[in-house]
Design a protein around this motif. Structure first.
Motif, PDB file in Angstrom:
ATOM      1  N   ARG A 220     -12.006  10.245  -1.117  1.00 18.62           N
ATOM      2  CA  ARG A 220     -10.807  11.038  -0.982  1.00 18.62           C
ATOM      3  C   ARG A 220     -10.276  11.390  -2.370  1.00 18.62           C
ATOM      4  O   ARG A 220      -9.881  12.524  -2.636  1.00 18.62           O
ATOM      5  N   TYR A 221     -10.306  10.362  -3.263  1.00 19.63           N
ATOM      6  CA  TYR A 221      -9.820  10.616  -4.615  1.00 19.63           C
ATOM      7  C   TYR A 221     -10.608  11.751  -5.281  1.00 19.63           C
ATOM      8  O   TYR A 221     -10.035  12.645  -5.899  1.00 19.63           O
ATOM      9  N   HIS A 224      -9.610  15.101  -3.961  1.00 19.79           N
ATOM     10  CA  HIS A 224      -8.318  15.507  -4.504  1.00 19.79           C
ATOM     11  C   HIS A 224      -8.448  15.949  -5.956  1.00 19.79           C
ATOM     12  O   HIS A 224      -7.811  16.905  -6.392  1.00 19.79           O
ATOM     13  N   VAL A 228      -7.270  19.456  -7.409  1.00 22.68           N
ATOM     14  CA  VAL A 228      -6.288  19.540  -8.490  1.00 22.68           C
ATOM     15  C   VAL A 228      -6.861  20.328  -9.668  1.00 22.68           C
ATOM     16  O   VAL A 228      -6.186  21.182 -10.253  1.00 22.68           O
ATOM     17  N   ALA A 235      -2.966  22.632  -4.836  1.00 30.88           N
ATOM     18  CA  ALA A 235      -3.070  21.213  -4.511  1.00 30.88           C
ATOM     19  C   ALA A 235      -1.691  20.631  -4.202  1.00 30.88           C
ATOM     20  O   ALA A 235      -1.515  19.888  -3.248  1.00 30.88           O
ATOM     21  N   ARG A 236      -0.704  21.015  -5.018  1.00 30.18           N
ATOM     22  CA  ARG A 236       0.646  20.515  -4.789  1.00 30.18           C
ATOM     23  C   ARG A 236       1.165  20.990  -3.429  1.00 30.18           C
ATOM     24  O   ARG A 236       1.761  20.236  -2.678  1.00 30.18           O
ATOM     25  N   SER A 238      -0.587  21.551  -0.989  1.00 29.51           N
ATOM     26  CA  SER A 238      -1.372  20.928   0.072  1.00 29.51           C
ATOM     27  C   SER A 238      -1.079  19.443   0.191  1.00 29.51           C
ATOM     28  O   SER A 238      -1.925  18.683   0.645  1.00 29.51           O
ATOM     29  N   ILE A 240      -0.908  17.088  -1.990  1.00 29.62           N
ATOM     30  CA  ILE A 240      -1.667  16.168  -2.836  1.00 29.62           C
ATOM     31  C   ILE A 240      -0.756  15.703  -3.966  1.00 29.62           C
ATOM     32  O   ILE A 240      -0.012  16.494  -4.539  1.00 29.62           O
ATOM     33  N   VAL A 245      -3.056  11.853  -9.199  1.00 38.43           N
ATOM     34  CA  VAL A 245      -4.497  12.072  -9.283  1.00 38.43           C
ATOM     35  C   VAL A 245      -4.916  12.247 -10.742  1.00 38.43           C
ATOM     36  O   VAL A 245      -5.903  11.669 -11.207  1.00 38.43           O
TER      37      VAL A 245
ATOM     38  N   ARG B 325       3.978  16.002   0.666  1.00 43.29           N
ATOM     39  CA  ARG B 325       3.369  14.800   1.219  1.00 43.29           C
ATOM     40  C   ARG B 325       4.339  14.047   2.116  1.00 43.29           C
ATOM     41  O   ARG B 325       4.008  13.652   3.232  1.00 43.29           O
ATOM     42  N   ILE B 356      -7.746  18.901   3.753  1.00 38.26           N
ATOM     43  CA  ILE B 356      -7.279  18.449   2.444  1.00 38.26           C
ATOM     44  C   ILE B 356      -5.880  17.847   2.486  1.00 38.26           C
ATOM     45  O   ILE B 356      -5.555  16.942   1.722  1.00 38.26           O
TER      46      ILE B 356
END
Lengths: 349, 515
Positions: A220-221, A224, A228, A235-236, A238, A240, A245, B325, B356
């Motif tokens: 998962r990391y 991500h 990113v 990403a933000r 979404s 994350i 990260v 989140r 994701i």
């Protein structure tokens, strides 16, 4: 259409072609092919490049995440210096216990080395964490934050030893770690009759390579990190934790740098604060780029980096075996890096 | 027609991995013709234009200019042959003057030095021909978008372009600027310049063009004269079926306490004292001009911006999220505007894009790929996403299909068995008509299942057709609320612009840039 396919394949797997090509050329056709392909020489190539490899694996993660770390070489030196100083200090502290018989001399030395390694790894993690904080909380460009580290950590290491060398007060255990290893190929299979020993550096490198590849492609990391690096805004949006990260990637490379520095230190039983890890950042970045990881982030692979490290190592070895002046090595390395990036450019994201 | 056509395209095909963008398209147009090209997103319009402009090369097929076969290897080739393209994103250097831009790349020189006088004269001539009052000495960055477009056209004419390709030129223009542009296009056509005009706005195409070619799925459906069709007919030619009801029937939600309640929310200086609530099963619209604080309000709710005041209540409990989140964990999803920059991860695969936002539900450390694939496949079939290769990058999909997956990402991430709130920001921007219709049905279905939906949109017909209630924002404040069934575009525009008879629609705010 077919040409597109071919060039696409070459962009993707060119590093394998280059690696295999180098192996075949040096191992079959070159003048000293028999020297090159001897198991001992191949093992030595691995050994000489293990430290670069360990750092480059961390560098792959950082670059995939859209960052860069110029401080790695200095972190190597600082971690090794603090590790050795801590180890020496414990040996001094434990003397009275050894004299009184509470502690055996051997146990004291093992303990000292353990403490030294722990201190060194702690140093690497802390340095990485500081870089990570500067980049995420401090919003500094990674290039600038870690440029500060490159200069700063090296200076601290130099100051710790008055720009000189730190020597281990006892070397038996360190030598065992630095020079010893595991017999990977039994002697019965080899012409020399001696088993082929992989040093702990090589083993660390190979294990980290496998772990790094799994982290990047299966966890998962890793997913991500790719997101990113590819587009931090998306990403933000979404959900994350973008800063976390990124922060972790700098901590991880700090760990890699510390391990590389400590293993180098063990091999020498000393730390040259001006030499250890010097220019490591350039070699590591070069290996990452040659391996096909995009400098812009969001796309990368650890196995490519491993091949990148080996390609650079083989070329060095090749030049040494054919007695080319070491001064030429940089020129060739530079050319290879530029060509690798030129090939990469074809598949802009 | 005994004269050779000014531009003839014969059997052009172009394939990309997984998509056949153009499939045997043939067109011909005479000198001085204004030829419209319409089609849904992904129909092949932009590929065709790129081929004509020398950006891409066709796999097969040929192009003839005034009877002469031509082959373009680069944009330069096309320009030299007399084909110029006016891009949607204008290709001007903001820091140079108008004259310098018009002469860019072929500056007149004397003794090896650029001759500024010659450059200015040429620019003045070109601009005068277009009837423009723009000064050749003005810096381009200080011009309005409409004037910049004129400079682009002048630049093309200075190159003796005989074929001018215009890609959605009015998207950035106000109504008055649009009619000025049309007058100019007609004048150019009278002088024998052939114009290929691409637009989504069918009334405009019907008004301006001599003939209209309809593309669908890479094929030429037909070429018609504006007198032979109306807007409805043209739209159904594009979509390939009759367009029945665009909007699904409105279901009345059962009365229920609000799922989300916003009280005096402020994000100074862009959002001030905003209050509204939305109940489960309800679709609330937020209307307003660009810059009225709609997106900022939504971003403040999910914690992408820090509110400077006010309260957010989720099922009557005050919440303040630190980011998407935390918001999604509590059941609030925000589908962002700007799909390409924020909504989807273009280089990543379709499957990865769906999972994701809540990857940890597929495994804390190692996400289970099989489960991810299965989840993505479920959404792809449920939302009817055209996605031949879910493991391939999402960038290969059309805008509408990308948008569906962006919504799927959040629908999948919403915690099960909990009151959900879905905030959609411009969910149909840049999406073709068919996909819009499917998006409306999806939103209506989700609301019918009890989701509280908030739709931010600049398209008033969309809000009026889809929502139950609409709040209108202006300058960061809520100006009023209307019932979507009884309100009209005029009442909303009145609130959004603060004046009667505000020009244009909410979506086309002229963005004048002045020095």
């Amino acid at each position: 259409m077919i040409l597109d396919r071919v060039s696409q394949l070459f962009e993707r797997y060119g590093v394998i072609v280059a690696f295999v090509g180098l192996l075949v050329w040096n191992g079959v056709f070159a003048e000293n092919a028999d020297v090159f392909r001897s198991p001992e020489n191949l093992r030595n190539i691995l050994n000489q490049n293990a430290a670069t490899g360990i750092v480059a694996i961390g560098m792959t993660l950082v670059i995939v995440g859209g960052g860069i770390d110029l401080a790695v070489g200095s972190v190597m030196a600082l971690a090794a210096a603090i590790g050795l100083l801590a180890s020496n200090a414990f040996l001094g502290f434990s003397e009275s216990y050894v004299e009184s018989g509470t502690l055996s001399a051997g146990a004291a030395e093992w303990l000292a080395v353990g403490i030294g390694f722990a201190a060194g790894i702690g140093t690497g993690l802390a340095a990485g964490a500081l870089n990570g904080v500067l980049v995420t909380v401090g919003r500094l460009p990674a290039f600038i934050a870690t440029l500060g580290g490159l200069v700063g950590y090296r200076s601290i290491s130099l100051a710790l030893a008055e720009a000189g060398e730190i020597r281990a007060t006892k070397t038996a255990v360190l030598t065992e770690i630095g020079r010893g290893g595991l017999p990977v190929v039994p002697g019965s299979l080899l012409a020399s009759g001696n088993p082929l020993i992989f040093s702990w550096s090589i083993i660390t490198f190979l294990v980290l390579a496998v772990v790094g590849q799994i982290v990047l492609s299966r966890t998962r990391y890793g997913r991500h990190l790719v997101a990113v690096g590819g587009n931090p805004t998306a990403a933000r949006y979404s959900a994350i934790a973008v800063d976390w990260v990124r922060f972790v990637s700098y901590v991880l490379i700090g760990l890699c740098a510390a391990l590389a520095g400590l293993l180098q230190m063990a091999r020498m039983s000393s730390v040259s604060t001006s030499q250890l890890g010097s220019q490591m950042e350039l070699d590591a970045i070069a290996a990452v780029v040659i391996g096909g990881t995009a400098m812009s982030g969001g796309r990368g692979r650890v196995w490519g980096t491993v091949l990148g490290v080996l390609i650079l190592g083989i070329i060095n070895n090749m030049l040494i075996v054919s007695q080319v002046s070491t001064y030429w090595q940089g020129a060739l390395k530079g050319a290879i890096i530029v060509v690798a990036v030129l090939i990469q450019r074809g598949r802009k994201t | 027609m005994s004269d050779p056509a000014a531009l003839a395209i014969d059997g052009i095909s172009k394939s990309f991995p997984a998509v056949k963008a153009l499939d045997g398209v043939s067109l011909s147009m005479r000198a001085g013709e204004i030829h419209g090209i319409v089609g849904e997103n992904g129909a092949g319009k932009s590929t065709l234009m790129k081929i004509l402009a020398g950006v891409q090369r066709p796999d097969i097929g040929s192009i003839r200019l005034a009877g002469e076969p031509v082959e373009f290897r680069s944009v330069g080739d096309a320009l030299n042959a007399g084909i110029a393209m006016i891009h949607q994103e204008l290709n001007l250097v903001g820091d140079l003057t108008v004259a310098e831009n018009i002469a860019l790349g072929r500056e007149p020189s004397r003794f090896g030095l650029v001759s500024r006088a010659a450059m200015r004269t040429a620019a003045t001539d070109a601009l005068r021909e277009l009837g423009s009052a723009v000064s050749p000495n003005a810096r381009v960055s200080t011009l309005s978008v409409a004037d910049m477009q004129l400079v682009e056209i002048a630049k093309a004419l200075a190159l003796n372009a005989r074929i001018l390709i215009m890609d959605e030129p009015t998207a950035v223009l106000s109504e008055r600027e649009t009619s000025a542009l049309f007058a100019l296009v007609r004048r150019l056509a009278l002088r024998g310049v052939t114009i290929l005009y691409i637009s989504h706005l069918l009334p405009e195409v019907l008004d301006l063009c001599d003939r209209i070619s309809v593309l669908r799925d890479g094929k030429l459906v037909t070429t018609v004269r504006p007198t032979e069709v109306d807007e409805r007919k043209l739209a159904s030619l594009m979509v390939g079926r009759d367009l029945t009801e665009v909007f699904p029937p409105r279901a009345r939600p059962a009365p229920a306490p609000p799922a989300l309640r916003v009280e005096s929310l402020s994000v100074l200086p862009v959002v001030r004292d905003v209050s509204f609530e939305v109940a489960p099963g309800e679709i609330l619209g937020i209307a307003g001009l660009v810059g009225s604080g709609r997106t900022e309000t939504a971003e403040a709710i999910v914690g992408l911006r820090a509110p400077t005041g006010g309260r957010i209540l989720l099922a009557s409990k005050p919440v303040r999220f630190r980011g998407p989140r935390a918001a999604i964990a509590a059941g609030v999803a925000y589908v962002s505007e700007d799909r390409k920059e924020r909504g989807v991860h273009l280089p990543m695969s379709c499957v990865e894009n769906v999972t994701i936002a809540h990857l940890k539900d597929f495994g804390r450390v190692f996400p289970k790929r099989a489960a991810e694939r299965a989840t993505a496949a479920t959404w792809i079939s449920r939302l009817a996403v055209k996605c031949p290769n879910p493991a391939g990058p999402i960038r290969a999909l059309s805008g509408g299909n990308q948008q569906k997956l962006a919504v799927a990402k959040w629908l999948d991430a919403l915690p099960k068995g909990r009151q959900g709130v879905l905030l959609l920001d411009e969910p149909t921007r840049g999406v073709d008509l068919g996909a819009k219709r499917e998006m409306y049905r999806l939103i209506a279905d989700l609301a019918a299942q009890g989701l509280a939906c908030v739709v931010i949109s600049s398209e008033l017909p969309e809000l009026l057709g889809l929502c139950h209630r609409i709040v209108v924002m202006r300058n960061g404040r809520i100006e009023g609320e209307v019932d979507a069934e009884s309100a009209t575009e005029e009442t909303i525009m009145h609130l959004a612009a603060g004046v009667d008879g505000a020009s244009g629609s909410a979506s086309s705010t002229p963005q004048r840039r002045t020095a």
